[in-house]
Structures are given as structure tokens and as C-alpha cells.
Design a protein around this motif. Structure first.
Motif, short mmCIF file in Angstrom:
data_model
loop_
_atom_site.label_atom_id
_atom_site.label_comp_id
_atom_site.label_asym_id
_atom_site.label_seq_id
_atom_site.Cartn_x
_atom_site.Cartn_y
_atom_site.Cartn_z
N GLY A 1 9.09 12.34 65.34
CA GLY A 1 8.80 13.44 64.42
C GLY A 1 8.76 12.99 62.98
N PRO A 2 7.74 13.40 62.20
CA PRO A 2 7.66 13.00 60.79
C PRO A 2 8.76 13.62 59.96
N ALA A 3 9.05 12.98 58.83
CA ALA A 3 10.07 13.48 57.90
C ALA A 3 9.41 13.69 56.54
N PRO A 4 8.54 14.71 56.41
CA PRO A 4 7.78 14.89 55.18
C PRO A 4 8.64 15.25 53.96
N GLY A 5 9.84 15.75 54.16
CA GLY A 5 10.68 16.14 53.03
C GLY A 5 11.53 15.01 52.46
N ALA A 6 11.43 13.82 53.04
CA ALA A 6 12.24 12.70 52.58
C ALA A 6 11.72 12.18 51.23
N LYS A 7 12.63 11.63 50.44
CA LYS A 7 12.27 11.00 49.18
C LYS A 7 12.12 9.50 49.45
N VAL A 8 11.03 8.91 49.00
CA VAL A 8 10.78 7.49 49.21
C VAL A 8 10.70 6.81 47.85
N VAL A 9 11.54 5.78 47.68
CA VAL A 9 11.58 5.02 46.44
C VAL A 9 11.19 3.59 46.75
N ILE A 10 10.32 3.02 45.91
CA ILE A 10 9.93 1.62 46.03
C ILE A 10 10.74 0.84 45.00
N ASN A 11 11.52 -0.14 45.49
CA ASN A 11 12.37 -0.95 44.63
C ASN A 11 11.89 -2.39 44.58
N GLN A 12 12.22 -3.10 43.49
CA GLN A 12 12.08 -4.55 43.47
C GLN A 12 13.12 -5.08 44.45
N ALA A 13 12.73 -5.94 45.37
CA ALA A 13 13.65 -6.38 46.43
C ALA A 13 14.80 -7.21 45.87
N LEU A 14 14.54 -8.09 44.92
CA LEU A 14 15.59 -8.98 44.44
C LEU A 14 16.59 -8.27 43.53
N SER A 15 16.07 -7.47 42.60
CA SER A 15 16.96 -6.81 41.64
C SER A 15 17.43 -5.45 42.11
N GLY A 16 16.72 -4.84 43.03
CA GLY A 16 17.05 -3.49 43.47
C GLY A 16 16.64 -2.42 42.48
N GLU A 17 15.92 -2.83 41.44
CA GLU A 17 15.47 -1.90 40.39
C GLU A 17 14.39 -0.97 40.93
N PRO A 18 14.58 0.35 40.81
CA PRO A 18 13.56 1.28 41.31
C PRO A 18 12.30 1.20 40.46
N LEU A 19 11.14 1.14 41.13
CA LEU A 19 9.85 1.09 40.43
C LEU A 19 9.22 2.47 40.36
N THR A 20 9.22 3.17 41.49
CA THR A 20 8.59 4.49 41.53
C THR A 20 9.07 5.27 42.75
N GLN A 21 8.87 6.56 42.70
CA GLN A 21 9.10 7.42 43.86
C GLN A 21 7.73 7.89 44.32
N VAL A 22 7.45 7.72 45.62
CA VAL A 22 6.14 8.11 46.15
C VAL A 22 6.26 9.42 46.91
N GLU A 23 5.16 10.14 46.96
CA GLU A 23 5.10 11.42 47.67
C GLU A 23 4.61 11.19 49.09
#
Length: 193
Positions: free
Chosen positions: A50-72
Motif C-alpha cells: 500500500g502506498p504512503a502518500p502522506g509521508a514526508k520525504v527528505v533528501i539528505n547529503q549521505a556523508l554529512s546528513g545535511e538535508p537538501l530538500t523535502q520532496v512531494e
């Protein structure tokens, strides 16, 4: 005493049927893959499909863990992110109620990371000779092939991930059947006494 034992057995059966489906349906999963030189595709779903359309997805830099953006996410729980460059990324999905899932994408997963170097493309200012043109064409061809392969392999990897989840679900159901079998033998044994 037998009426009490029968009631306990029925209650146990009902709890066994309800508990695994509730716990398993809330297991959050994320899957992502690189396509082209800097595009990330993926989707977020609950185990079982089942899809989870209400989830928040964040793309991070893998090494630093710094968040780059949140995608819809769309209604099917899918997303596409156009990164600035090929790099190591971490995709983190969060439903906000304690369910968290991550997926890592390596720099080497992007198509441009394996192509012919730009030093051999004849861009030195002089007119390119036929060998340089052949290398340019081979470089472009390699990029096109890598992009086409990534477009085909990404969904196949997604199907493989989903089939692994189904296999785990069948393992759980097999375990429950084993427990029922043991319970049946135990109840039969006790009724003999």
C-alpha cells in the motif's frame, strides 16, 4: 475447565489473526534509484504494497546528513528529485507517527559516473578529427545506454524489493501456521488427559 480452555484457545486464535496484520501493515518502506546523470526516482509504501502518500520525504547529503530538500509524493506515493549533481544521497521517509525508513543512493549509481572522460571529447579548440568525433559519439552513446538501462533496471529493482517483502509476509504466515499446529497438538494432547 474444558469450556475455559476452549475460550482461551478461541481468543488466542483471534489475537493471532489480528496482531500480525496490524503490525505488518504499518511497516514503512522507501525505495529509490538514480536515473540519468542526477535524477532520483522513488516511492514510499507500507509493507504489503500500500502506498504512503502522506509521508514526508527528505533528501539528505549521505556523508554529512545535511538535508537538501523535502520532496512531494503523488497519490501513488512516488517522487522524482532533480539533484544538482551526482553524489551520495540518503532518502528519508517519515510518516510522523514513529514510522521511519531510509534508502541510500551512491554516486556511482548515476549514469554520468561511468562515461568517457571529457578530456577525450576534442574540446581543445581545434576542429575535431574523425577519431575524436567517434569518441564523442561513443561517449554520448554510453550516456544514452546508461540512461536507458537505469530506466529499465530501476523498476525491476522496485519489483524485487516488493517481492522480498511478500516473501517475508509468507514466512510470517508460515510461522503462524506452525504455532497453530503446535497449539492444536497441545490441545489434542490435553483433551486426552
Amino acid at each position: 475447565m474444558t469450556a475455559r480452555l476452549k475460550l482461551t484457545a478461541k481468543l488466542f486464535v483471534v489475537l493471532c489473526l489480528i496482531a500480525p496484520s496490524v503490525g505488518y501493515s504499518h511497516l514503512l518502506k522507501v525505495f529509490a534509484y538514480a536515473e540519468g546523470e542526477s535524477e532520483i526516482h522513488g516511492y514510499v509504501y507500507f509493507a504489503g504494497g500500500g502506498p504512503a502518500p502522506g509521508a514526508k520525504v527528505v533528501i539528505n547529503q549521505a556523508l554529512s546528513g545535511e538535508p537538501l530538500t523535502q520532496v512531494e509524493l503523488n497519490e501513488a506515493g512516488e517522487f522524482v528529485y532533480q539533484a544538482d549533481q551526482a553524489a551520495d544521497y540518503e532518502v528519508v521517509a517519515n510518516t510522523g507517527d514513529g514510522h521511519l525508513a531510509t534508502w541510500n543512493i551512491n554516486k556511482s549509481d548515476f549514469a554520468g559516473e561511468h562515461s568517457v572522460s571529457s578530456e577525450s571529447n576534442g574540446s581543445s579548440g581545434s576542429p575535431p578529427d574523425s577519431q575524436a568525433l567517434e569518441q564523442i559519439n561513443n561517449s554520448d552513446l554510453a550516456k544514452l545506454v546508461e540512461r536507458a538501462v537505469a530506466k529499465q533496471v530501476g523498476p525491476l529493482r522496485a519489483e524485487l524489493q516488493a517481492s522480498e517483502e511478500r516473501a517475508r509476509f509468507s514466512d510470517i504466515m508460515g510461522g503462524i501456521g506452525f504455532i497453530f499446529g503446535l497449539s492444536g497438538v497441545l490441545l489434542w494432547w490435553r483433551s486426552k488427559e
